[in-house]
Each structure stands twice: as structure tokens, then as C-alpha cells.
Design an enzyme around this catalytic site. Structure first.
Site, PDB file in Angstrom:
ATOM      1  CG  ASP A  79      34.713  37.613  32.380  1.00 12.17           C
ATOM      2  OD1 ASP A  79      35.654  38.109  31.754  1.00 12.17           O
ATOM      3  OD2 ASP A  79      34.732  37.446  33.608  1.00 12.17           O
ATOM      4  CG  ASN A 148      32.124  38.176  44.870  1.00 11.86           C
ATOM      5  OD1 ASN A 148      33.080  37.823  44.181  1.00 11.86           O
ATOM      6  ND2 ASN A 148      30.953  38.494  44.353  1.00 11.86           N
ATOM      7  CG  HIS A 150      33.756  37.170  40.876  1.00 11.68           C
ATOM      8  ND1 HIS A 150      33.087  38.373  40.876  1.00 11.68           N
ATOM      9  CD2 HIS A 150      34.977  37.444  40.358  1.00 11.68           C
ATOM     10  CE1 HIS A 150      33.856  39.319  40.379  1.00 11.68           C
ATOM     11  NE2 HIS A 150      35.018  38.780  40.061  1.00 11.68           N
ATOM     12  CD  GLU A 155      29.385  38.115  40.843  1.00 15.57           C
ATOM     13  OE1 GLU A 155      30.295  37.785  41.627  1.00 15.57           O
ATOM     14  OE2 GLU A 155      29.213  39.281  40.470  1.00 15.57           O
TER      15      GLU A 155
HETATM   16  C1  F6R Z   1      37.855  39.212  34.563  1.00 11.99           C
HETATM   17  C2  F6R Z   1      37.275  38.244  35.474  1.00 11.99           C
HETATM   18  C3  F6R Z   1      37.149  38.503  36.929  1.00 11.99           C
HETATM   19  C4  F6R Z   1      38.398  39.113  37.558  1.00 11.99           C
HETATM   20  C5  F6R Z   1      38.172  39.399  39.045  1.00 11.99           C
HETATM   21  C6  F6R Z   1      39.352  40.091  39.661  1.00 11.99           C
HETATM   22  O1  F6R Z   1      37.870  38.715  33.247  1.00 11.99           O
HETATM   23  O2  F6R Z   1      36.866  37.220  35.032  1.00 11.99           O
HETATM   24  O3  F6R Z   1      36.850  37.305  37.603  1.00 11.99           O
HETATM   25  O4  F6R Z   1      39.466  38.237  37.386  1.00 11.99           O
HETATM   26  O5  F6R Z   1      37.051  40.208  39.185  1.00 11.99           O
HETATM   27  O6  F6R Z   1      39.459  41.387  39.128  1.00 11.99           O
HETATM   28  P1  F6R Z   1      40.707  42.299  39.444  1.00 11.99           P
HETATM   29  O7  F6R Z   1      41.873  41.632  38.817  1.00 11.99           O
HETATM   30  O8  F6R Z   1      40.389  43.611  38.768  1.00 11.99           O
HETATM   31  O9  F6R Z   1      40.809  42.392  40.920  1.00 11.99           O
END
Ligand code: F6R
Length: 257
Positions: A79, A148, A150, A155
Site C-alpha cells: 500500500d 481495527n 485491517h 479497513e
Molecule cells: C502497512 C500496512 C498496515 C500495517 C498495520 C500495522 O503497509 O499495510 O496494514 O501493517 O497498520 O501497522 P504497525 O505495524 O505500524 O502497527
């Protein structure tokens, strides 16, 4: 190199809980290194965020030690924030260069990143989707989990059939990602993300989740039926997904709720 024998010797556990985040991260690095040693041309799906930082540090060390080479591997990132050029320190492209690519031996031509600053986001979705289609498929997809639930920026509400697309980020995500920003004061509100169906197309998936803040999302993902309410729960539909957790992230497992 001592890491190399452990997992070859026995079938891999699909859910492994480590005491600490560092141990869980090191185990994920070992898993990824084995994949690339066995198949130097592996196609890797990569994530950003706080969670994989130590994993990437371990991969860099392995390259420096001569234990692995990524020169023939190909990467696709999950992403990117809309509106940020790859040179902006808060872009995921810049993160990847800082945390991994620039310190390891990846071939520039084999690194695939979404352009956050494309003139036309829809064109960019089209371009990246085509690249993914022609990739031959992702061999190993590394994921983190949002508080959450995701995965990527899929989301809650994301459908199992979703593909690469432009999404609005939820308030939860804007809040969770805010402390990671380097220069920006607010998190960009939109992003381009691989969809759930793109993620589930990977031959193998590693989910790394650490810290108590992830415990509820981990519990819902592993113990509730697959549903759009918690996108991490879609992973139960994949035959080859490995969960690496620390004690904090695993702390709600087993409790009914
Ligand atoms: C990042 C991504 C997100 C993160 C998730 C956890 O490329 O796709 O899904 O993996 O938001 O983020 P952290 O590791 O910062 O808690």
C-alpha cells in the site's frame, strides 16, 4: 546461520507465540530468509509500519553476513498513501528504502512500489494491478495487523473479493498511524492498497502482530468467523498462513468475547 536448521527439521507451526516482539520478529526473519535461500527468485509481498522494522533489520544483517542475497528477488509493497511522492519521508516508499532496500542488495528493477504522487490515482491503480498480474504471483506475503483488524489498508467493511483500489482510511487508522509520521502533522486520508483477494492470492502469508494493542484484533481474526468487520479474519480462508505473535498480541486468545 544457526537459524537455518530449526524449521527445515519439523513442519512449521501455523500459530507461534513468543515471549517478546523481538523473538517473534527474529522468527519471521528466519522464515523469510529460508524462503529466499530456497528460491532466490522469490516474489515477496512487503508491508510497512512499526511491526516489521526489526524483521527488515535482520534481513539486512543476513545480507551483510553473506547469508542470503536478495539480488534476484522481486518485491511488491502492499500500500501507499495518496498524494505523497516516494521521496517524502512519510511515504511508504521512503520507509522501504530507509528500512530495507537501500541497505540490502535488492535489484532496483525488481522493486515494485505504488506511486503515491501519480497524476491520476486511477491510472496508478491500473498500472500496479497490471504489474501484480504479470508477477507470476506472490510467493510470500508479509502482513501486519491494524488495531481495527485491517490488513494492508483494507479497513473494516472491505469485501473478500476486493482488489487493488483507492480507499479512505478510517479514523482508527488515522489515529494509530499518526505517531509514525516524520514530517506531516496529519495522516493522509486516502491510500491505494492491494485488496483482500490480492492478499489471499499469495502462496504463503506471514502475519506478524506484536503488542497488547493488537490483542483484540488478533482474537477476532483467529477466533471469529471470517467477515468484513475484521479483515484479518479473512486470513482463515487461506491454506498457508502463519501467525507469529508475541505474548501481548496473544493475550486475548482463548477468552470468549
Ligand atoms: C502497512 C500496512 C498496515 C500495517 C498495520 C500495522 O503497509 O499495510 O496494514 O501493517 O497498520 O501497522 P504497525 O505495524 O505500524 O502497527
Amino acid at each position: 546461520m544457526t537459524q537455518n536448521t530449526r524449521i527445515d527439521a519439523a513442519p512449521r507451526e501455523k500459530l507461534v507465540i513468543f515471549k517478546t516482539a523481538n523473538e517473534a520478529s527474529d522468527a519471521v526473519a528466519t522464515h523469510m530468509l529460508e524462503t529466499v535461500r530456497k528460491n532466490p527468485k522469490a516474489v515477496l509481498g512487503l508491508a510497512t509500519g512499526q511491526t516489521p522494522r526489526r524483521v527488515y533489520a535482520r534481513l539486512i544483517e543476513a545480507v551483510r553476513d553473506g547469508a542470503v542475497s536478495f539480488s534476484q528477488a522481486t518485491t511488491y509493497n502492499l500500500d501507499e498513501y495518496c498524494g505523497l511522492p516516494g521521496t517524502h519521508p512519510d511515504s511508504f516508499a521512503a520507509f522501504m528504502h530507509r528500512e530495507l532496500f537501500d541497505q540490502a542488495d535488492f535489484s532496483k528493477d525488481h522493486i515494485n512500489l505504488i506511486a503515491g504522487d501519480a497524476v491520476d490515482d486511477h491510472e496508478e491503480v491500473h498500472r500496479y494491478a497490471k504489474l501484480l498480474q504479470n508477477s507470476g504471483g506472490i510467493d510470500l506475503q508479509l502482513l501486519g495487523l491494524g488495531t481495527n483488524g485491517h490488513i494492508g489498508f483494507n479497513e473494516p467493511g472491505s469485501q473478500a473479493s476486493s482488489r487493488l483500489r483507492i480507499v479512505d482510511l478510517s479514523d482508527d487508522t488515522l489515529e494509530s498511524n499518526q505517531p509514525s509520521l516524520i514530517e506531516l502533522e496529519t495522516v493522509p486520508a486516502r491510500a491505494i492498497t492491494m485488496g483482500i483477494a490480492d492478499i489471499l492470492d499469495a502462496r504463503e502469508i506471514i502475519m506478524l502482530a506484536t503488542g497488547e494493542a493488537k490483542a483484540e484484533a488478533v482474537r477476532r481474526s483467529l477466533q471469529e468467523p471470517a467477515s468484513a468487520d475484521c479483515p484479518g479474519s479473512y486470513l482463515s480462508q487461506h491454506p498457508n498462513v502463519y501467525w507469529y505473535l508475541d505474548a501481548g498480541a496473544a493475550s486475548s486468545l482463548g477468552s470468549r468475547g
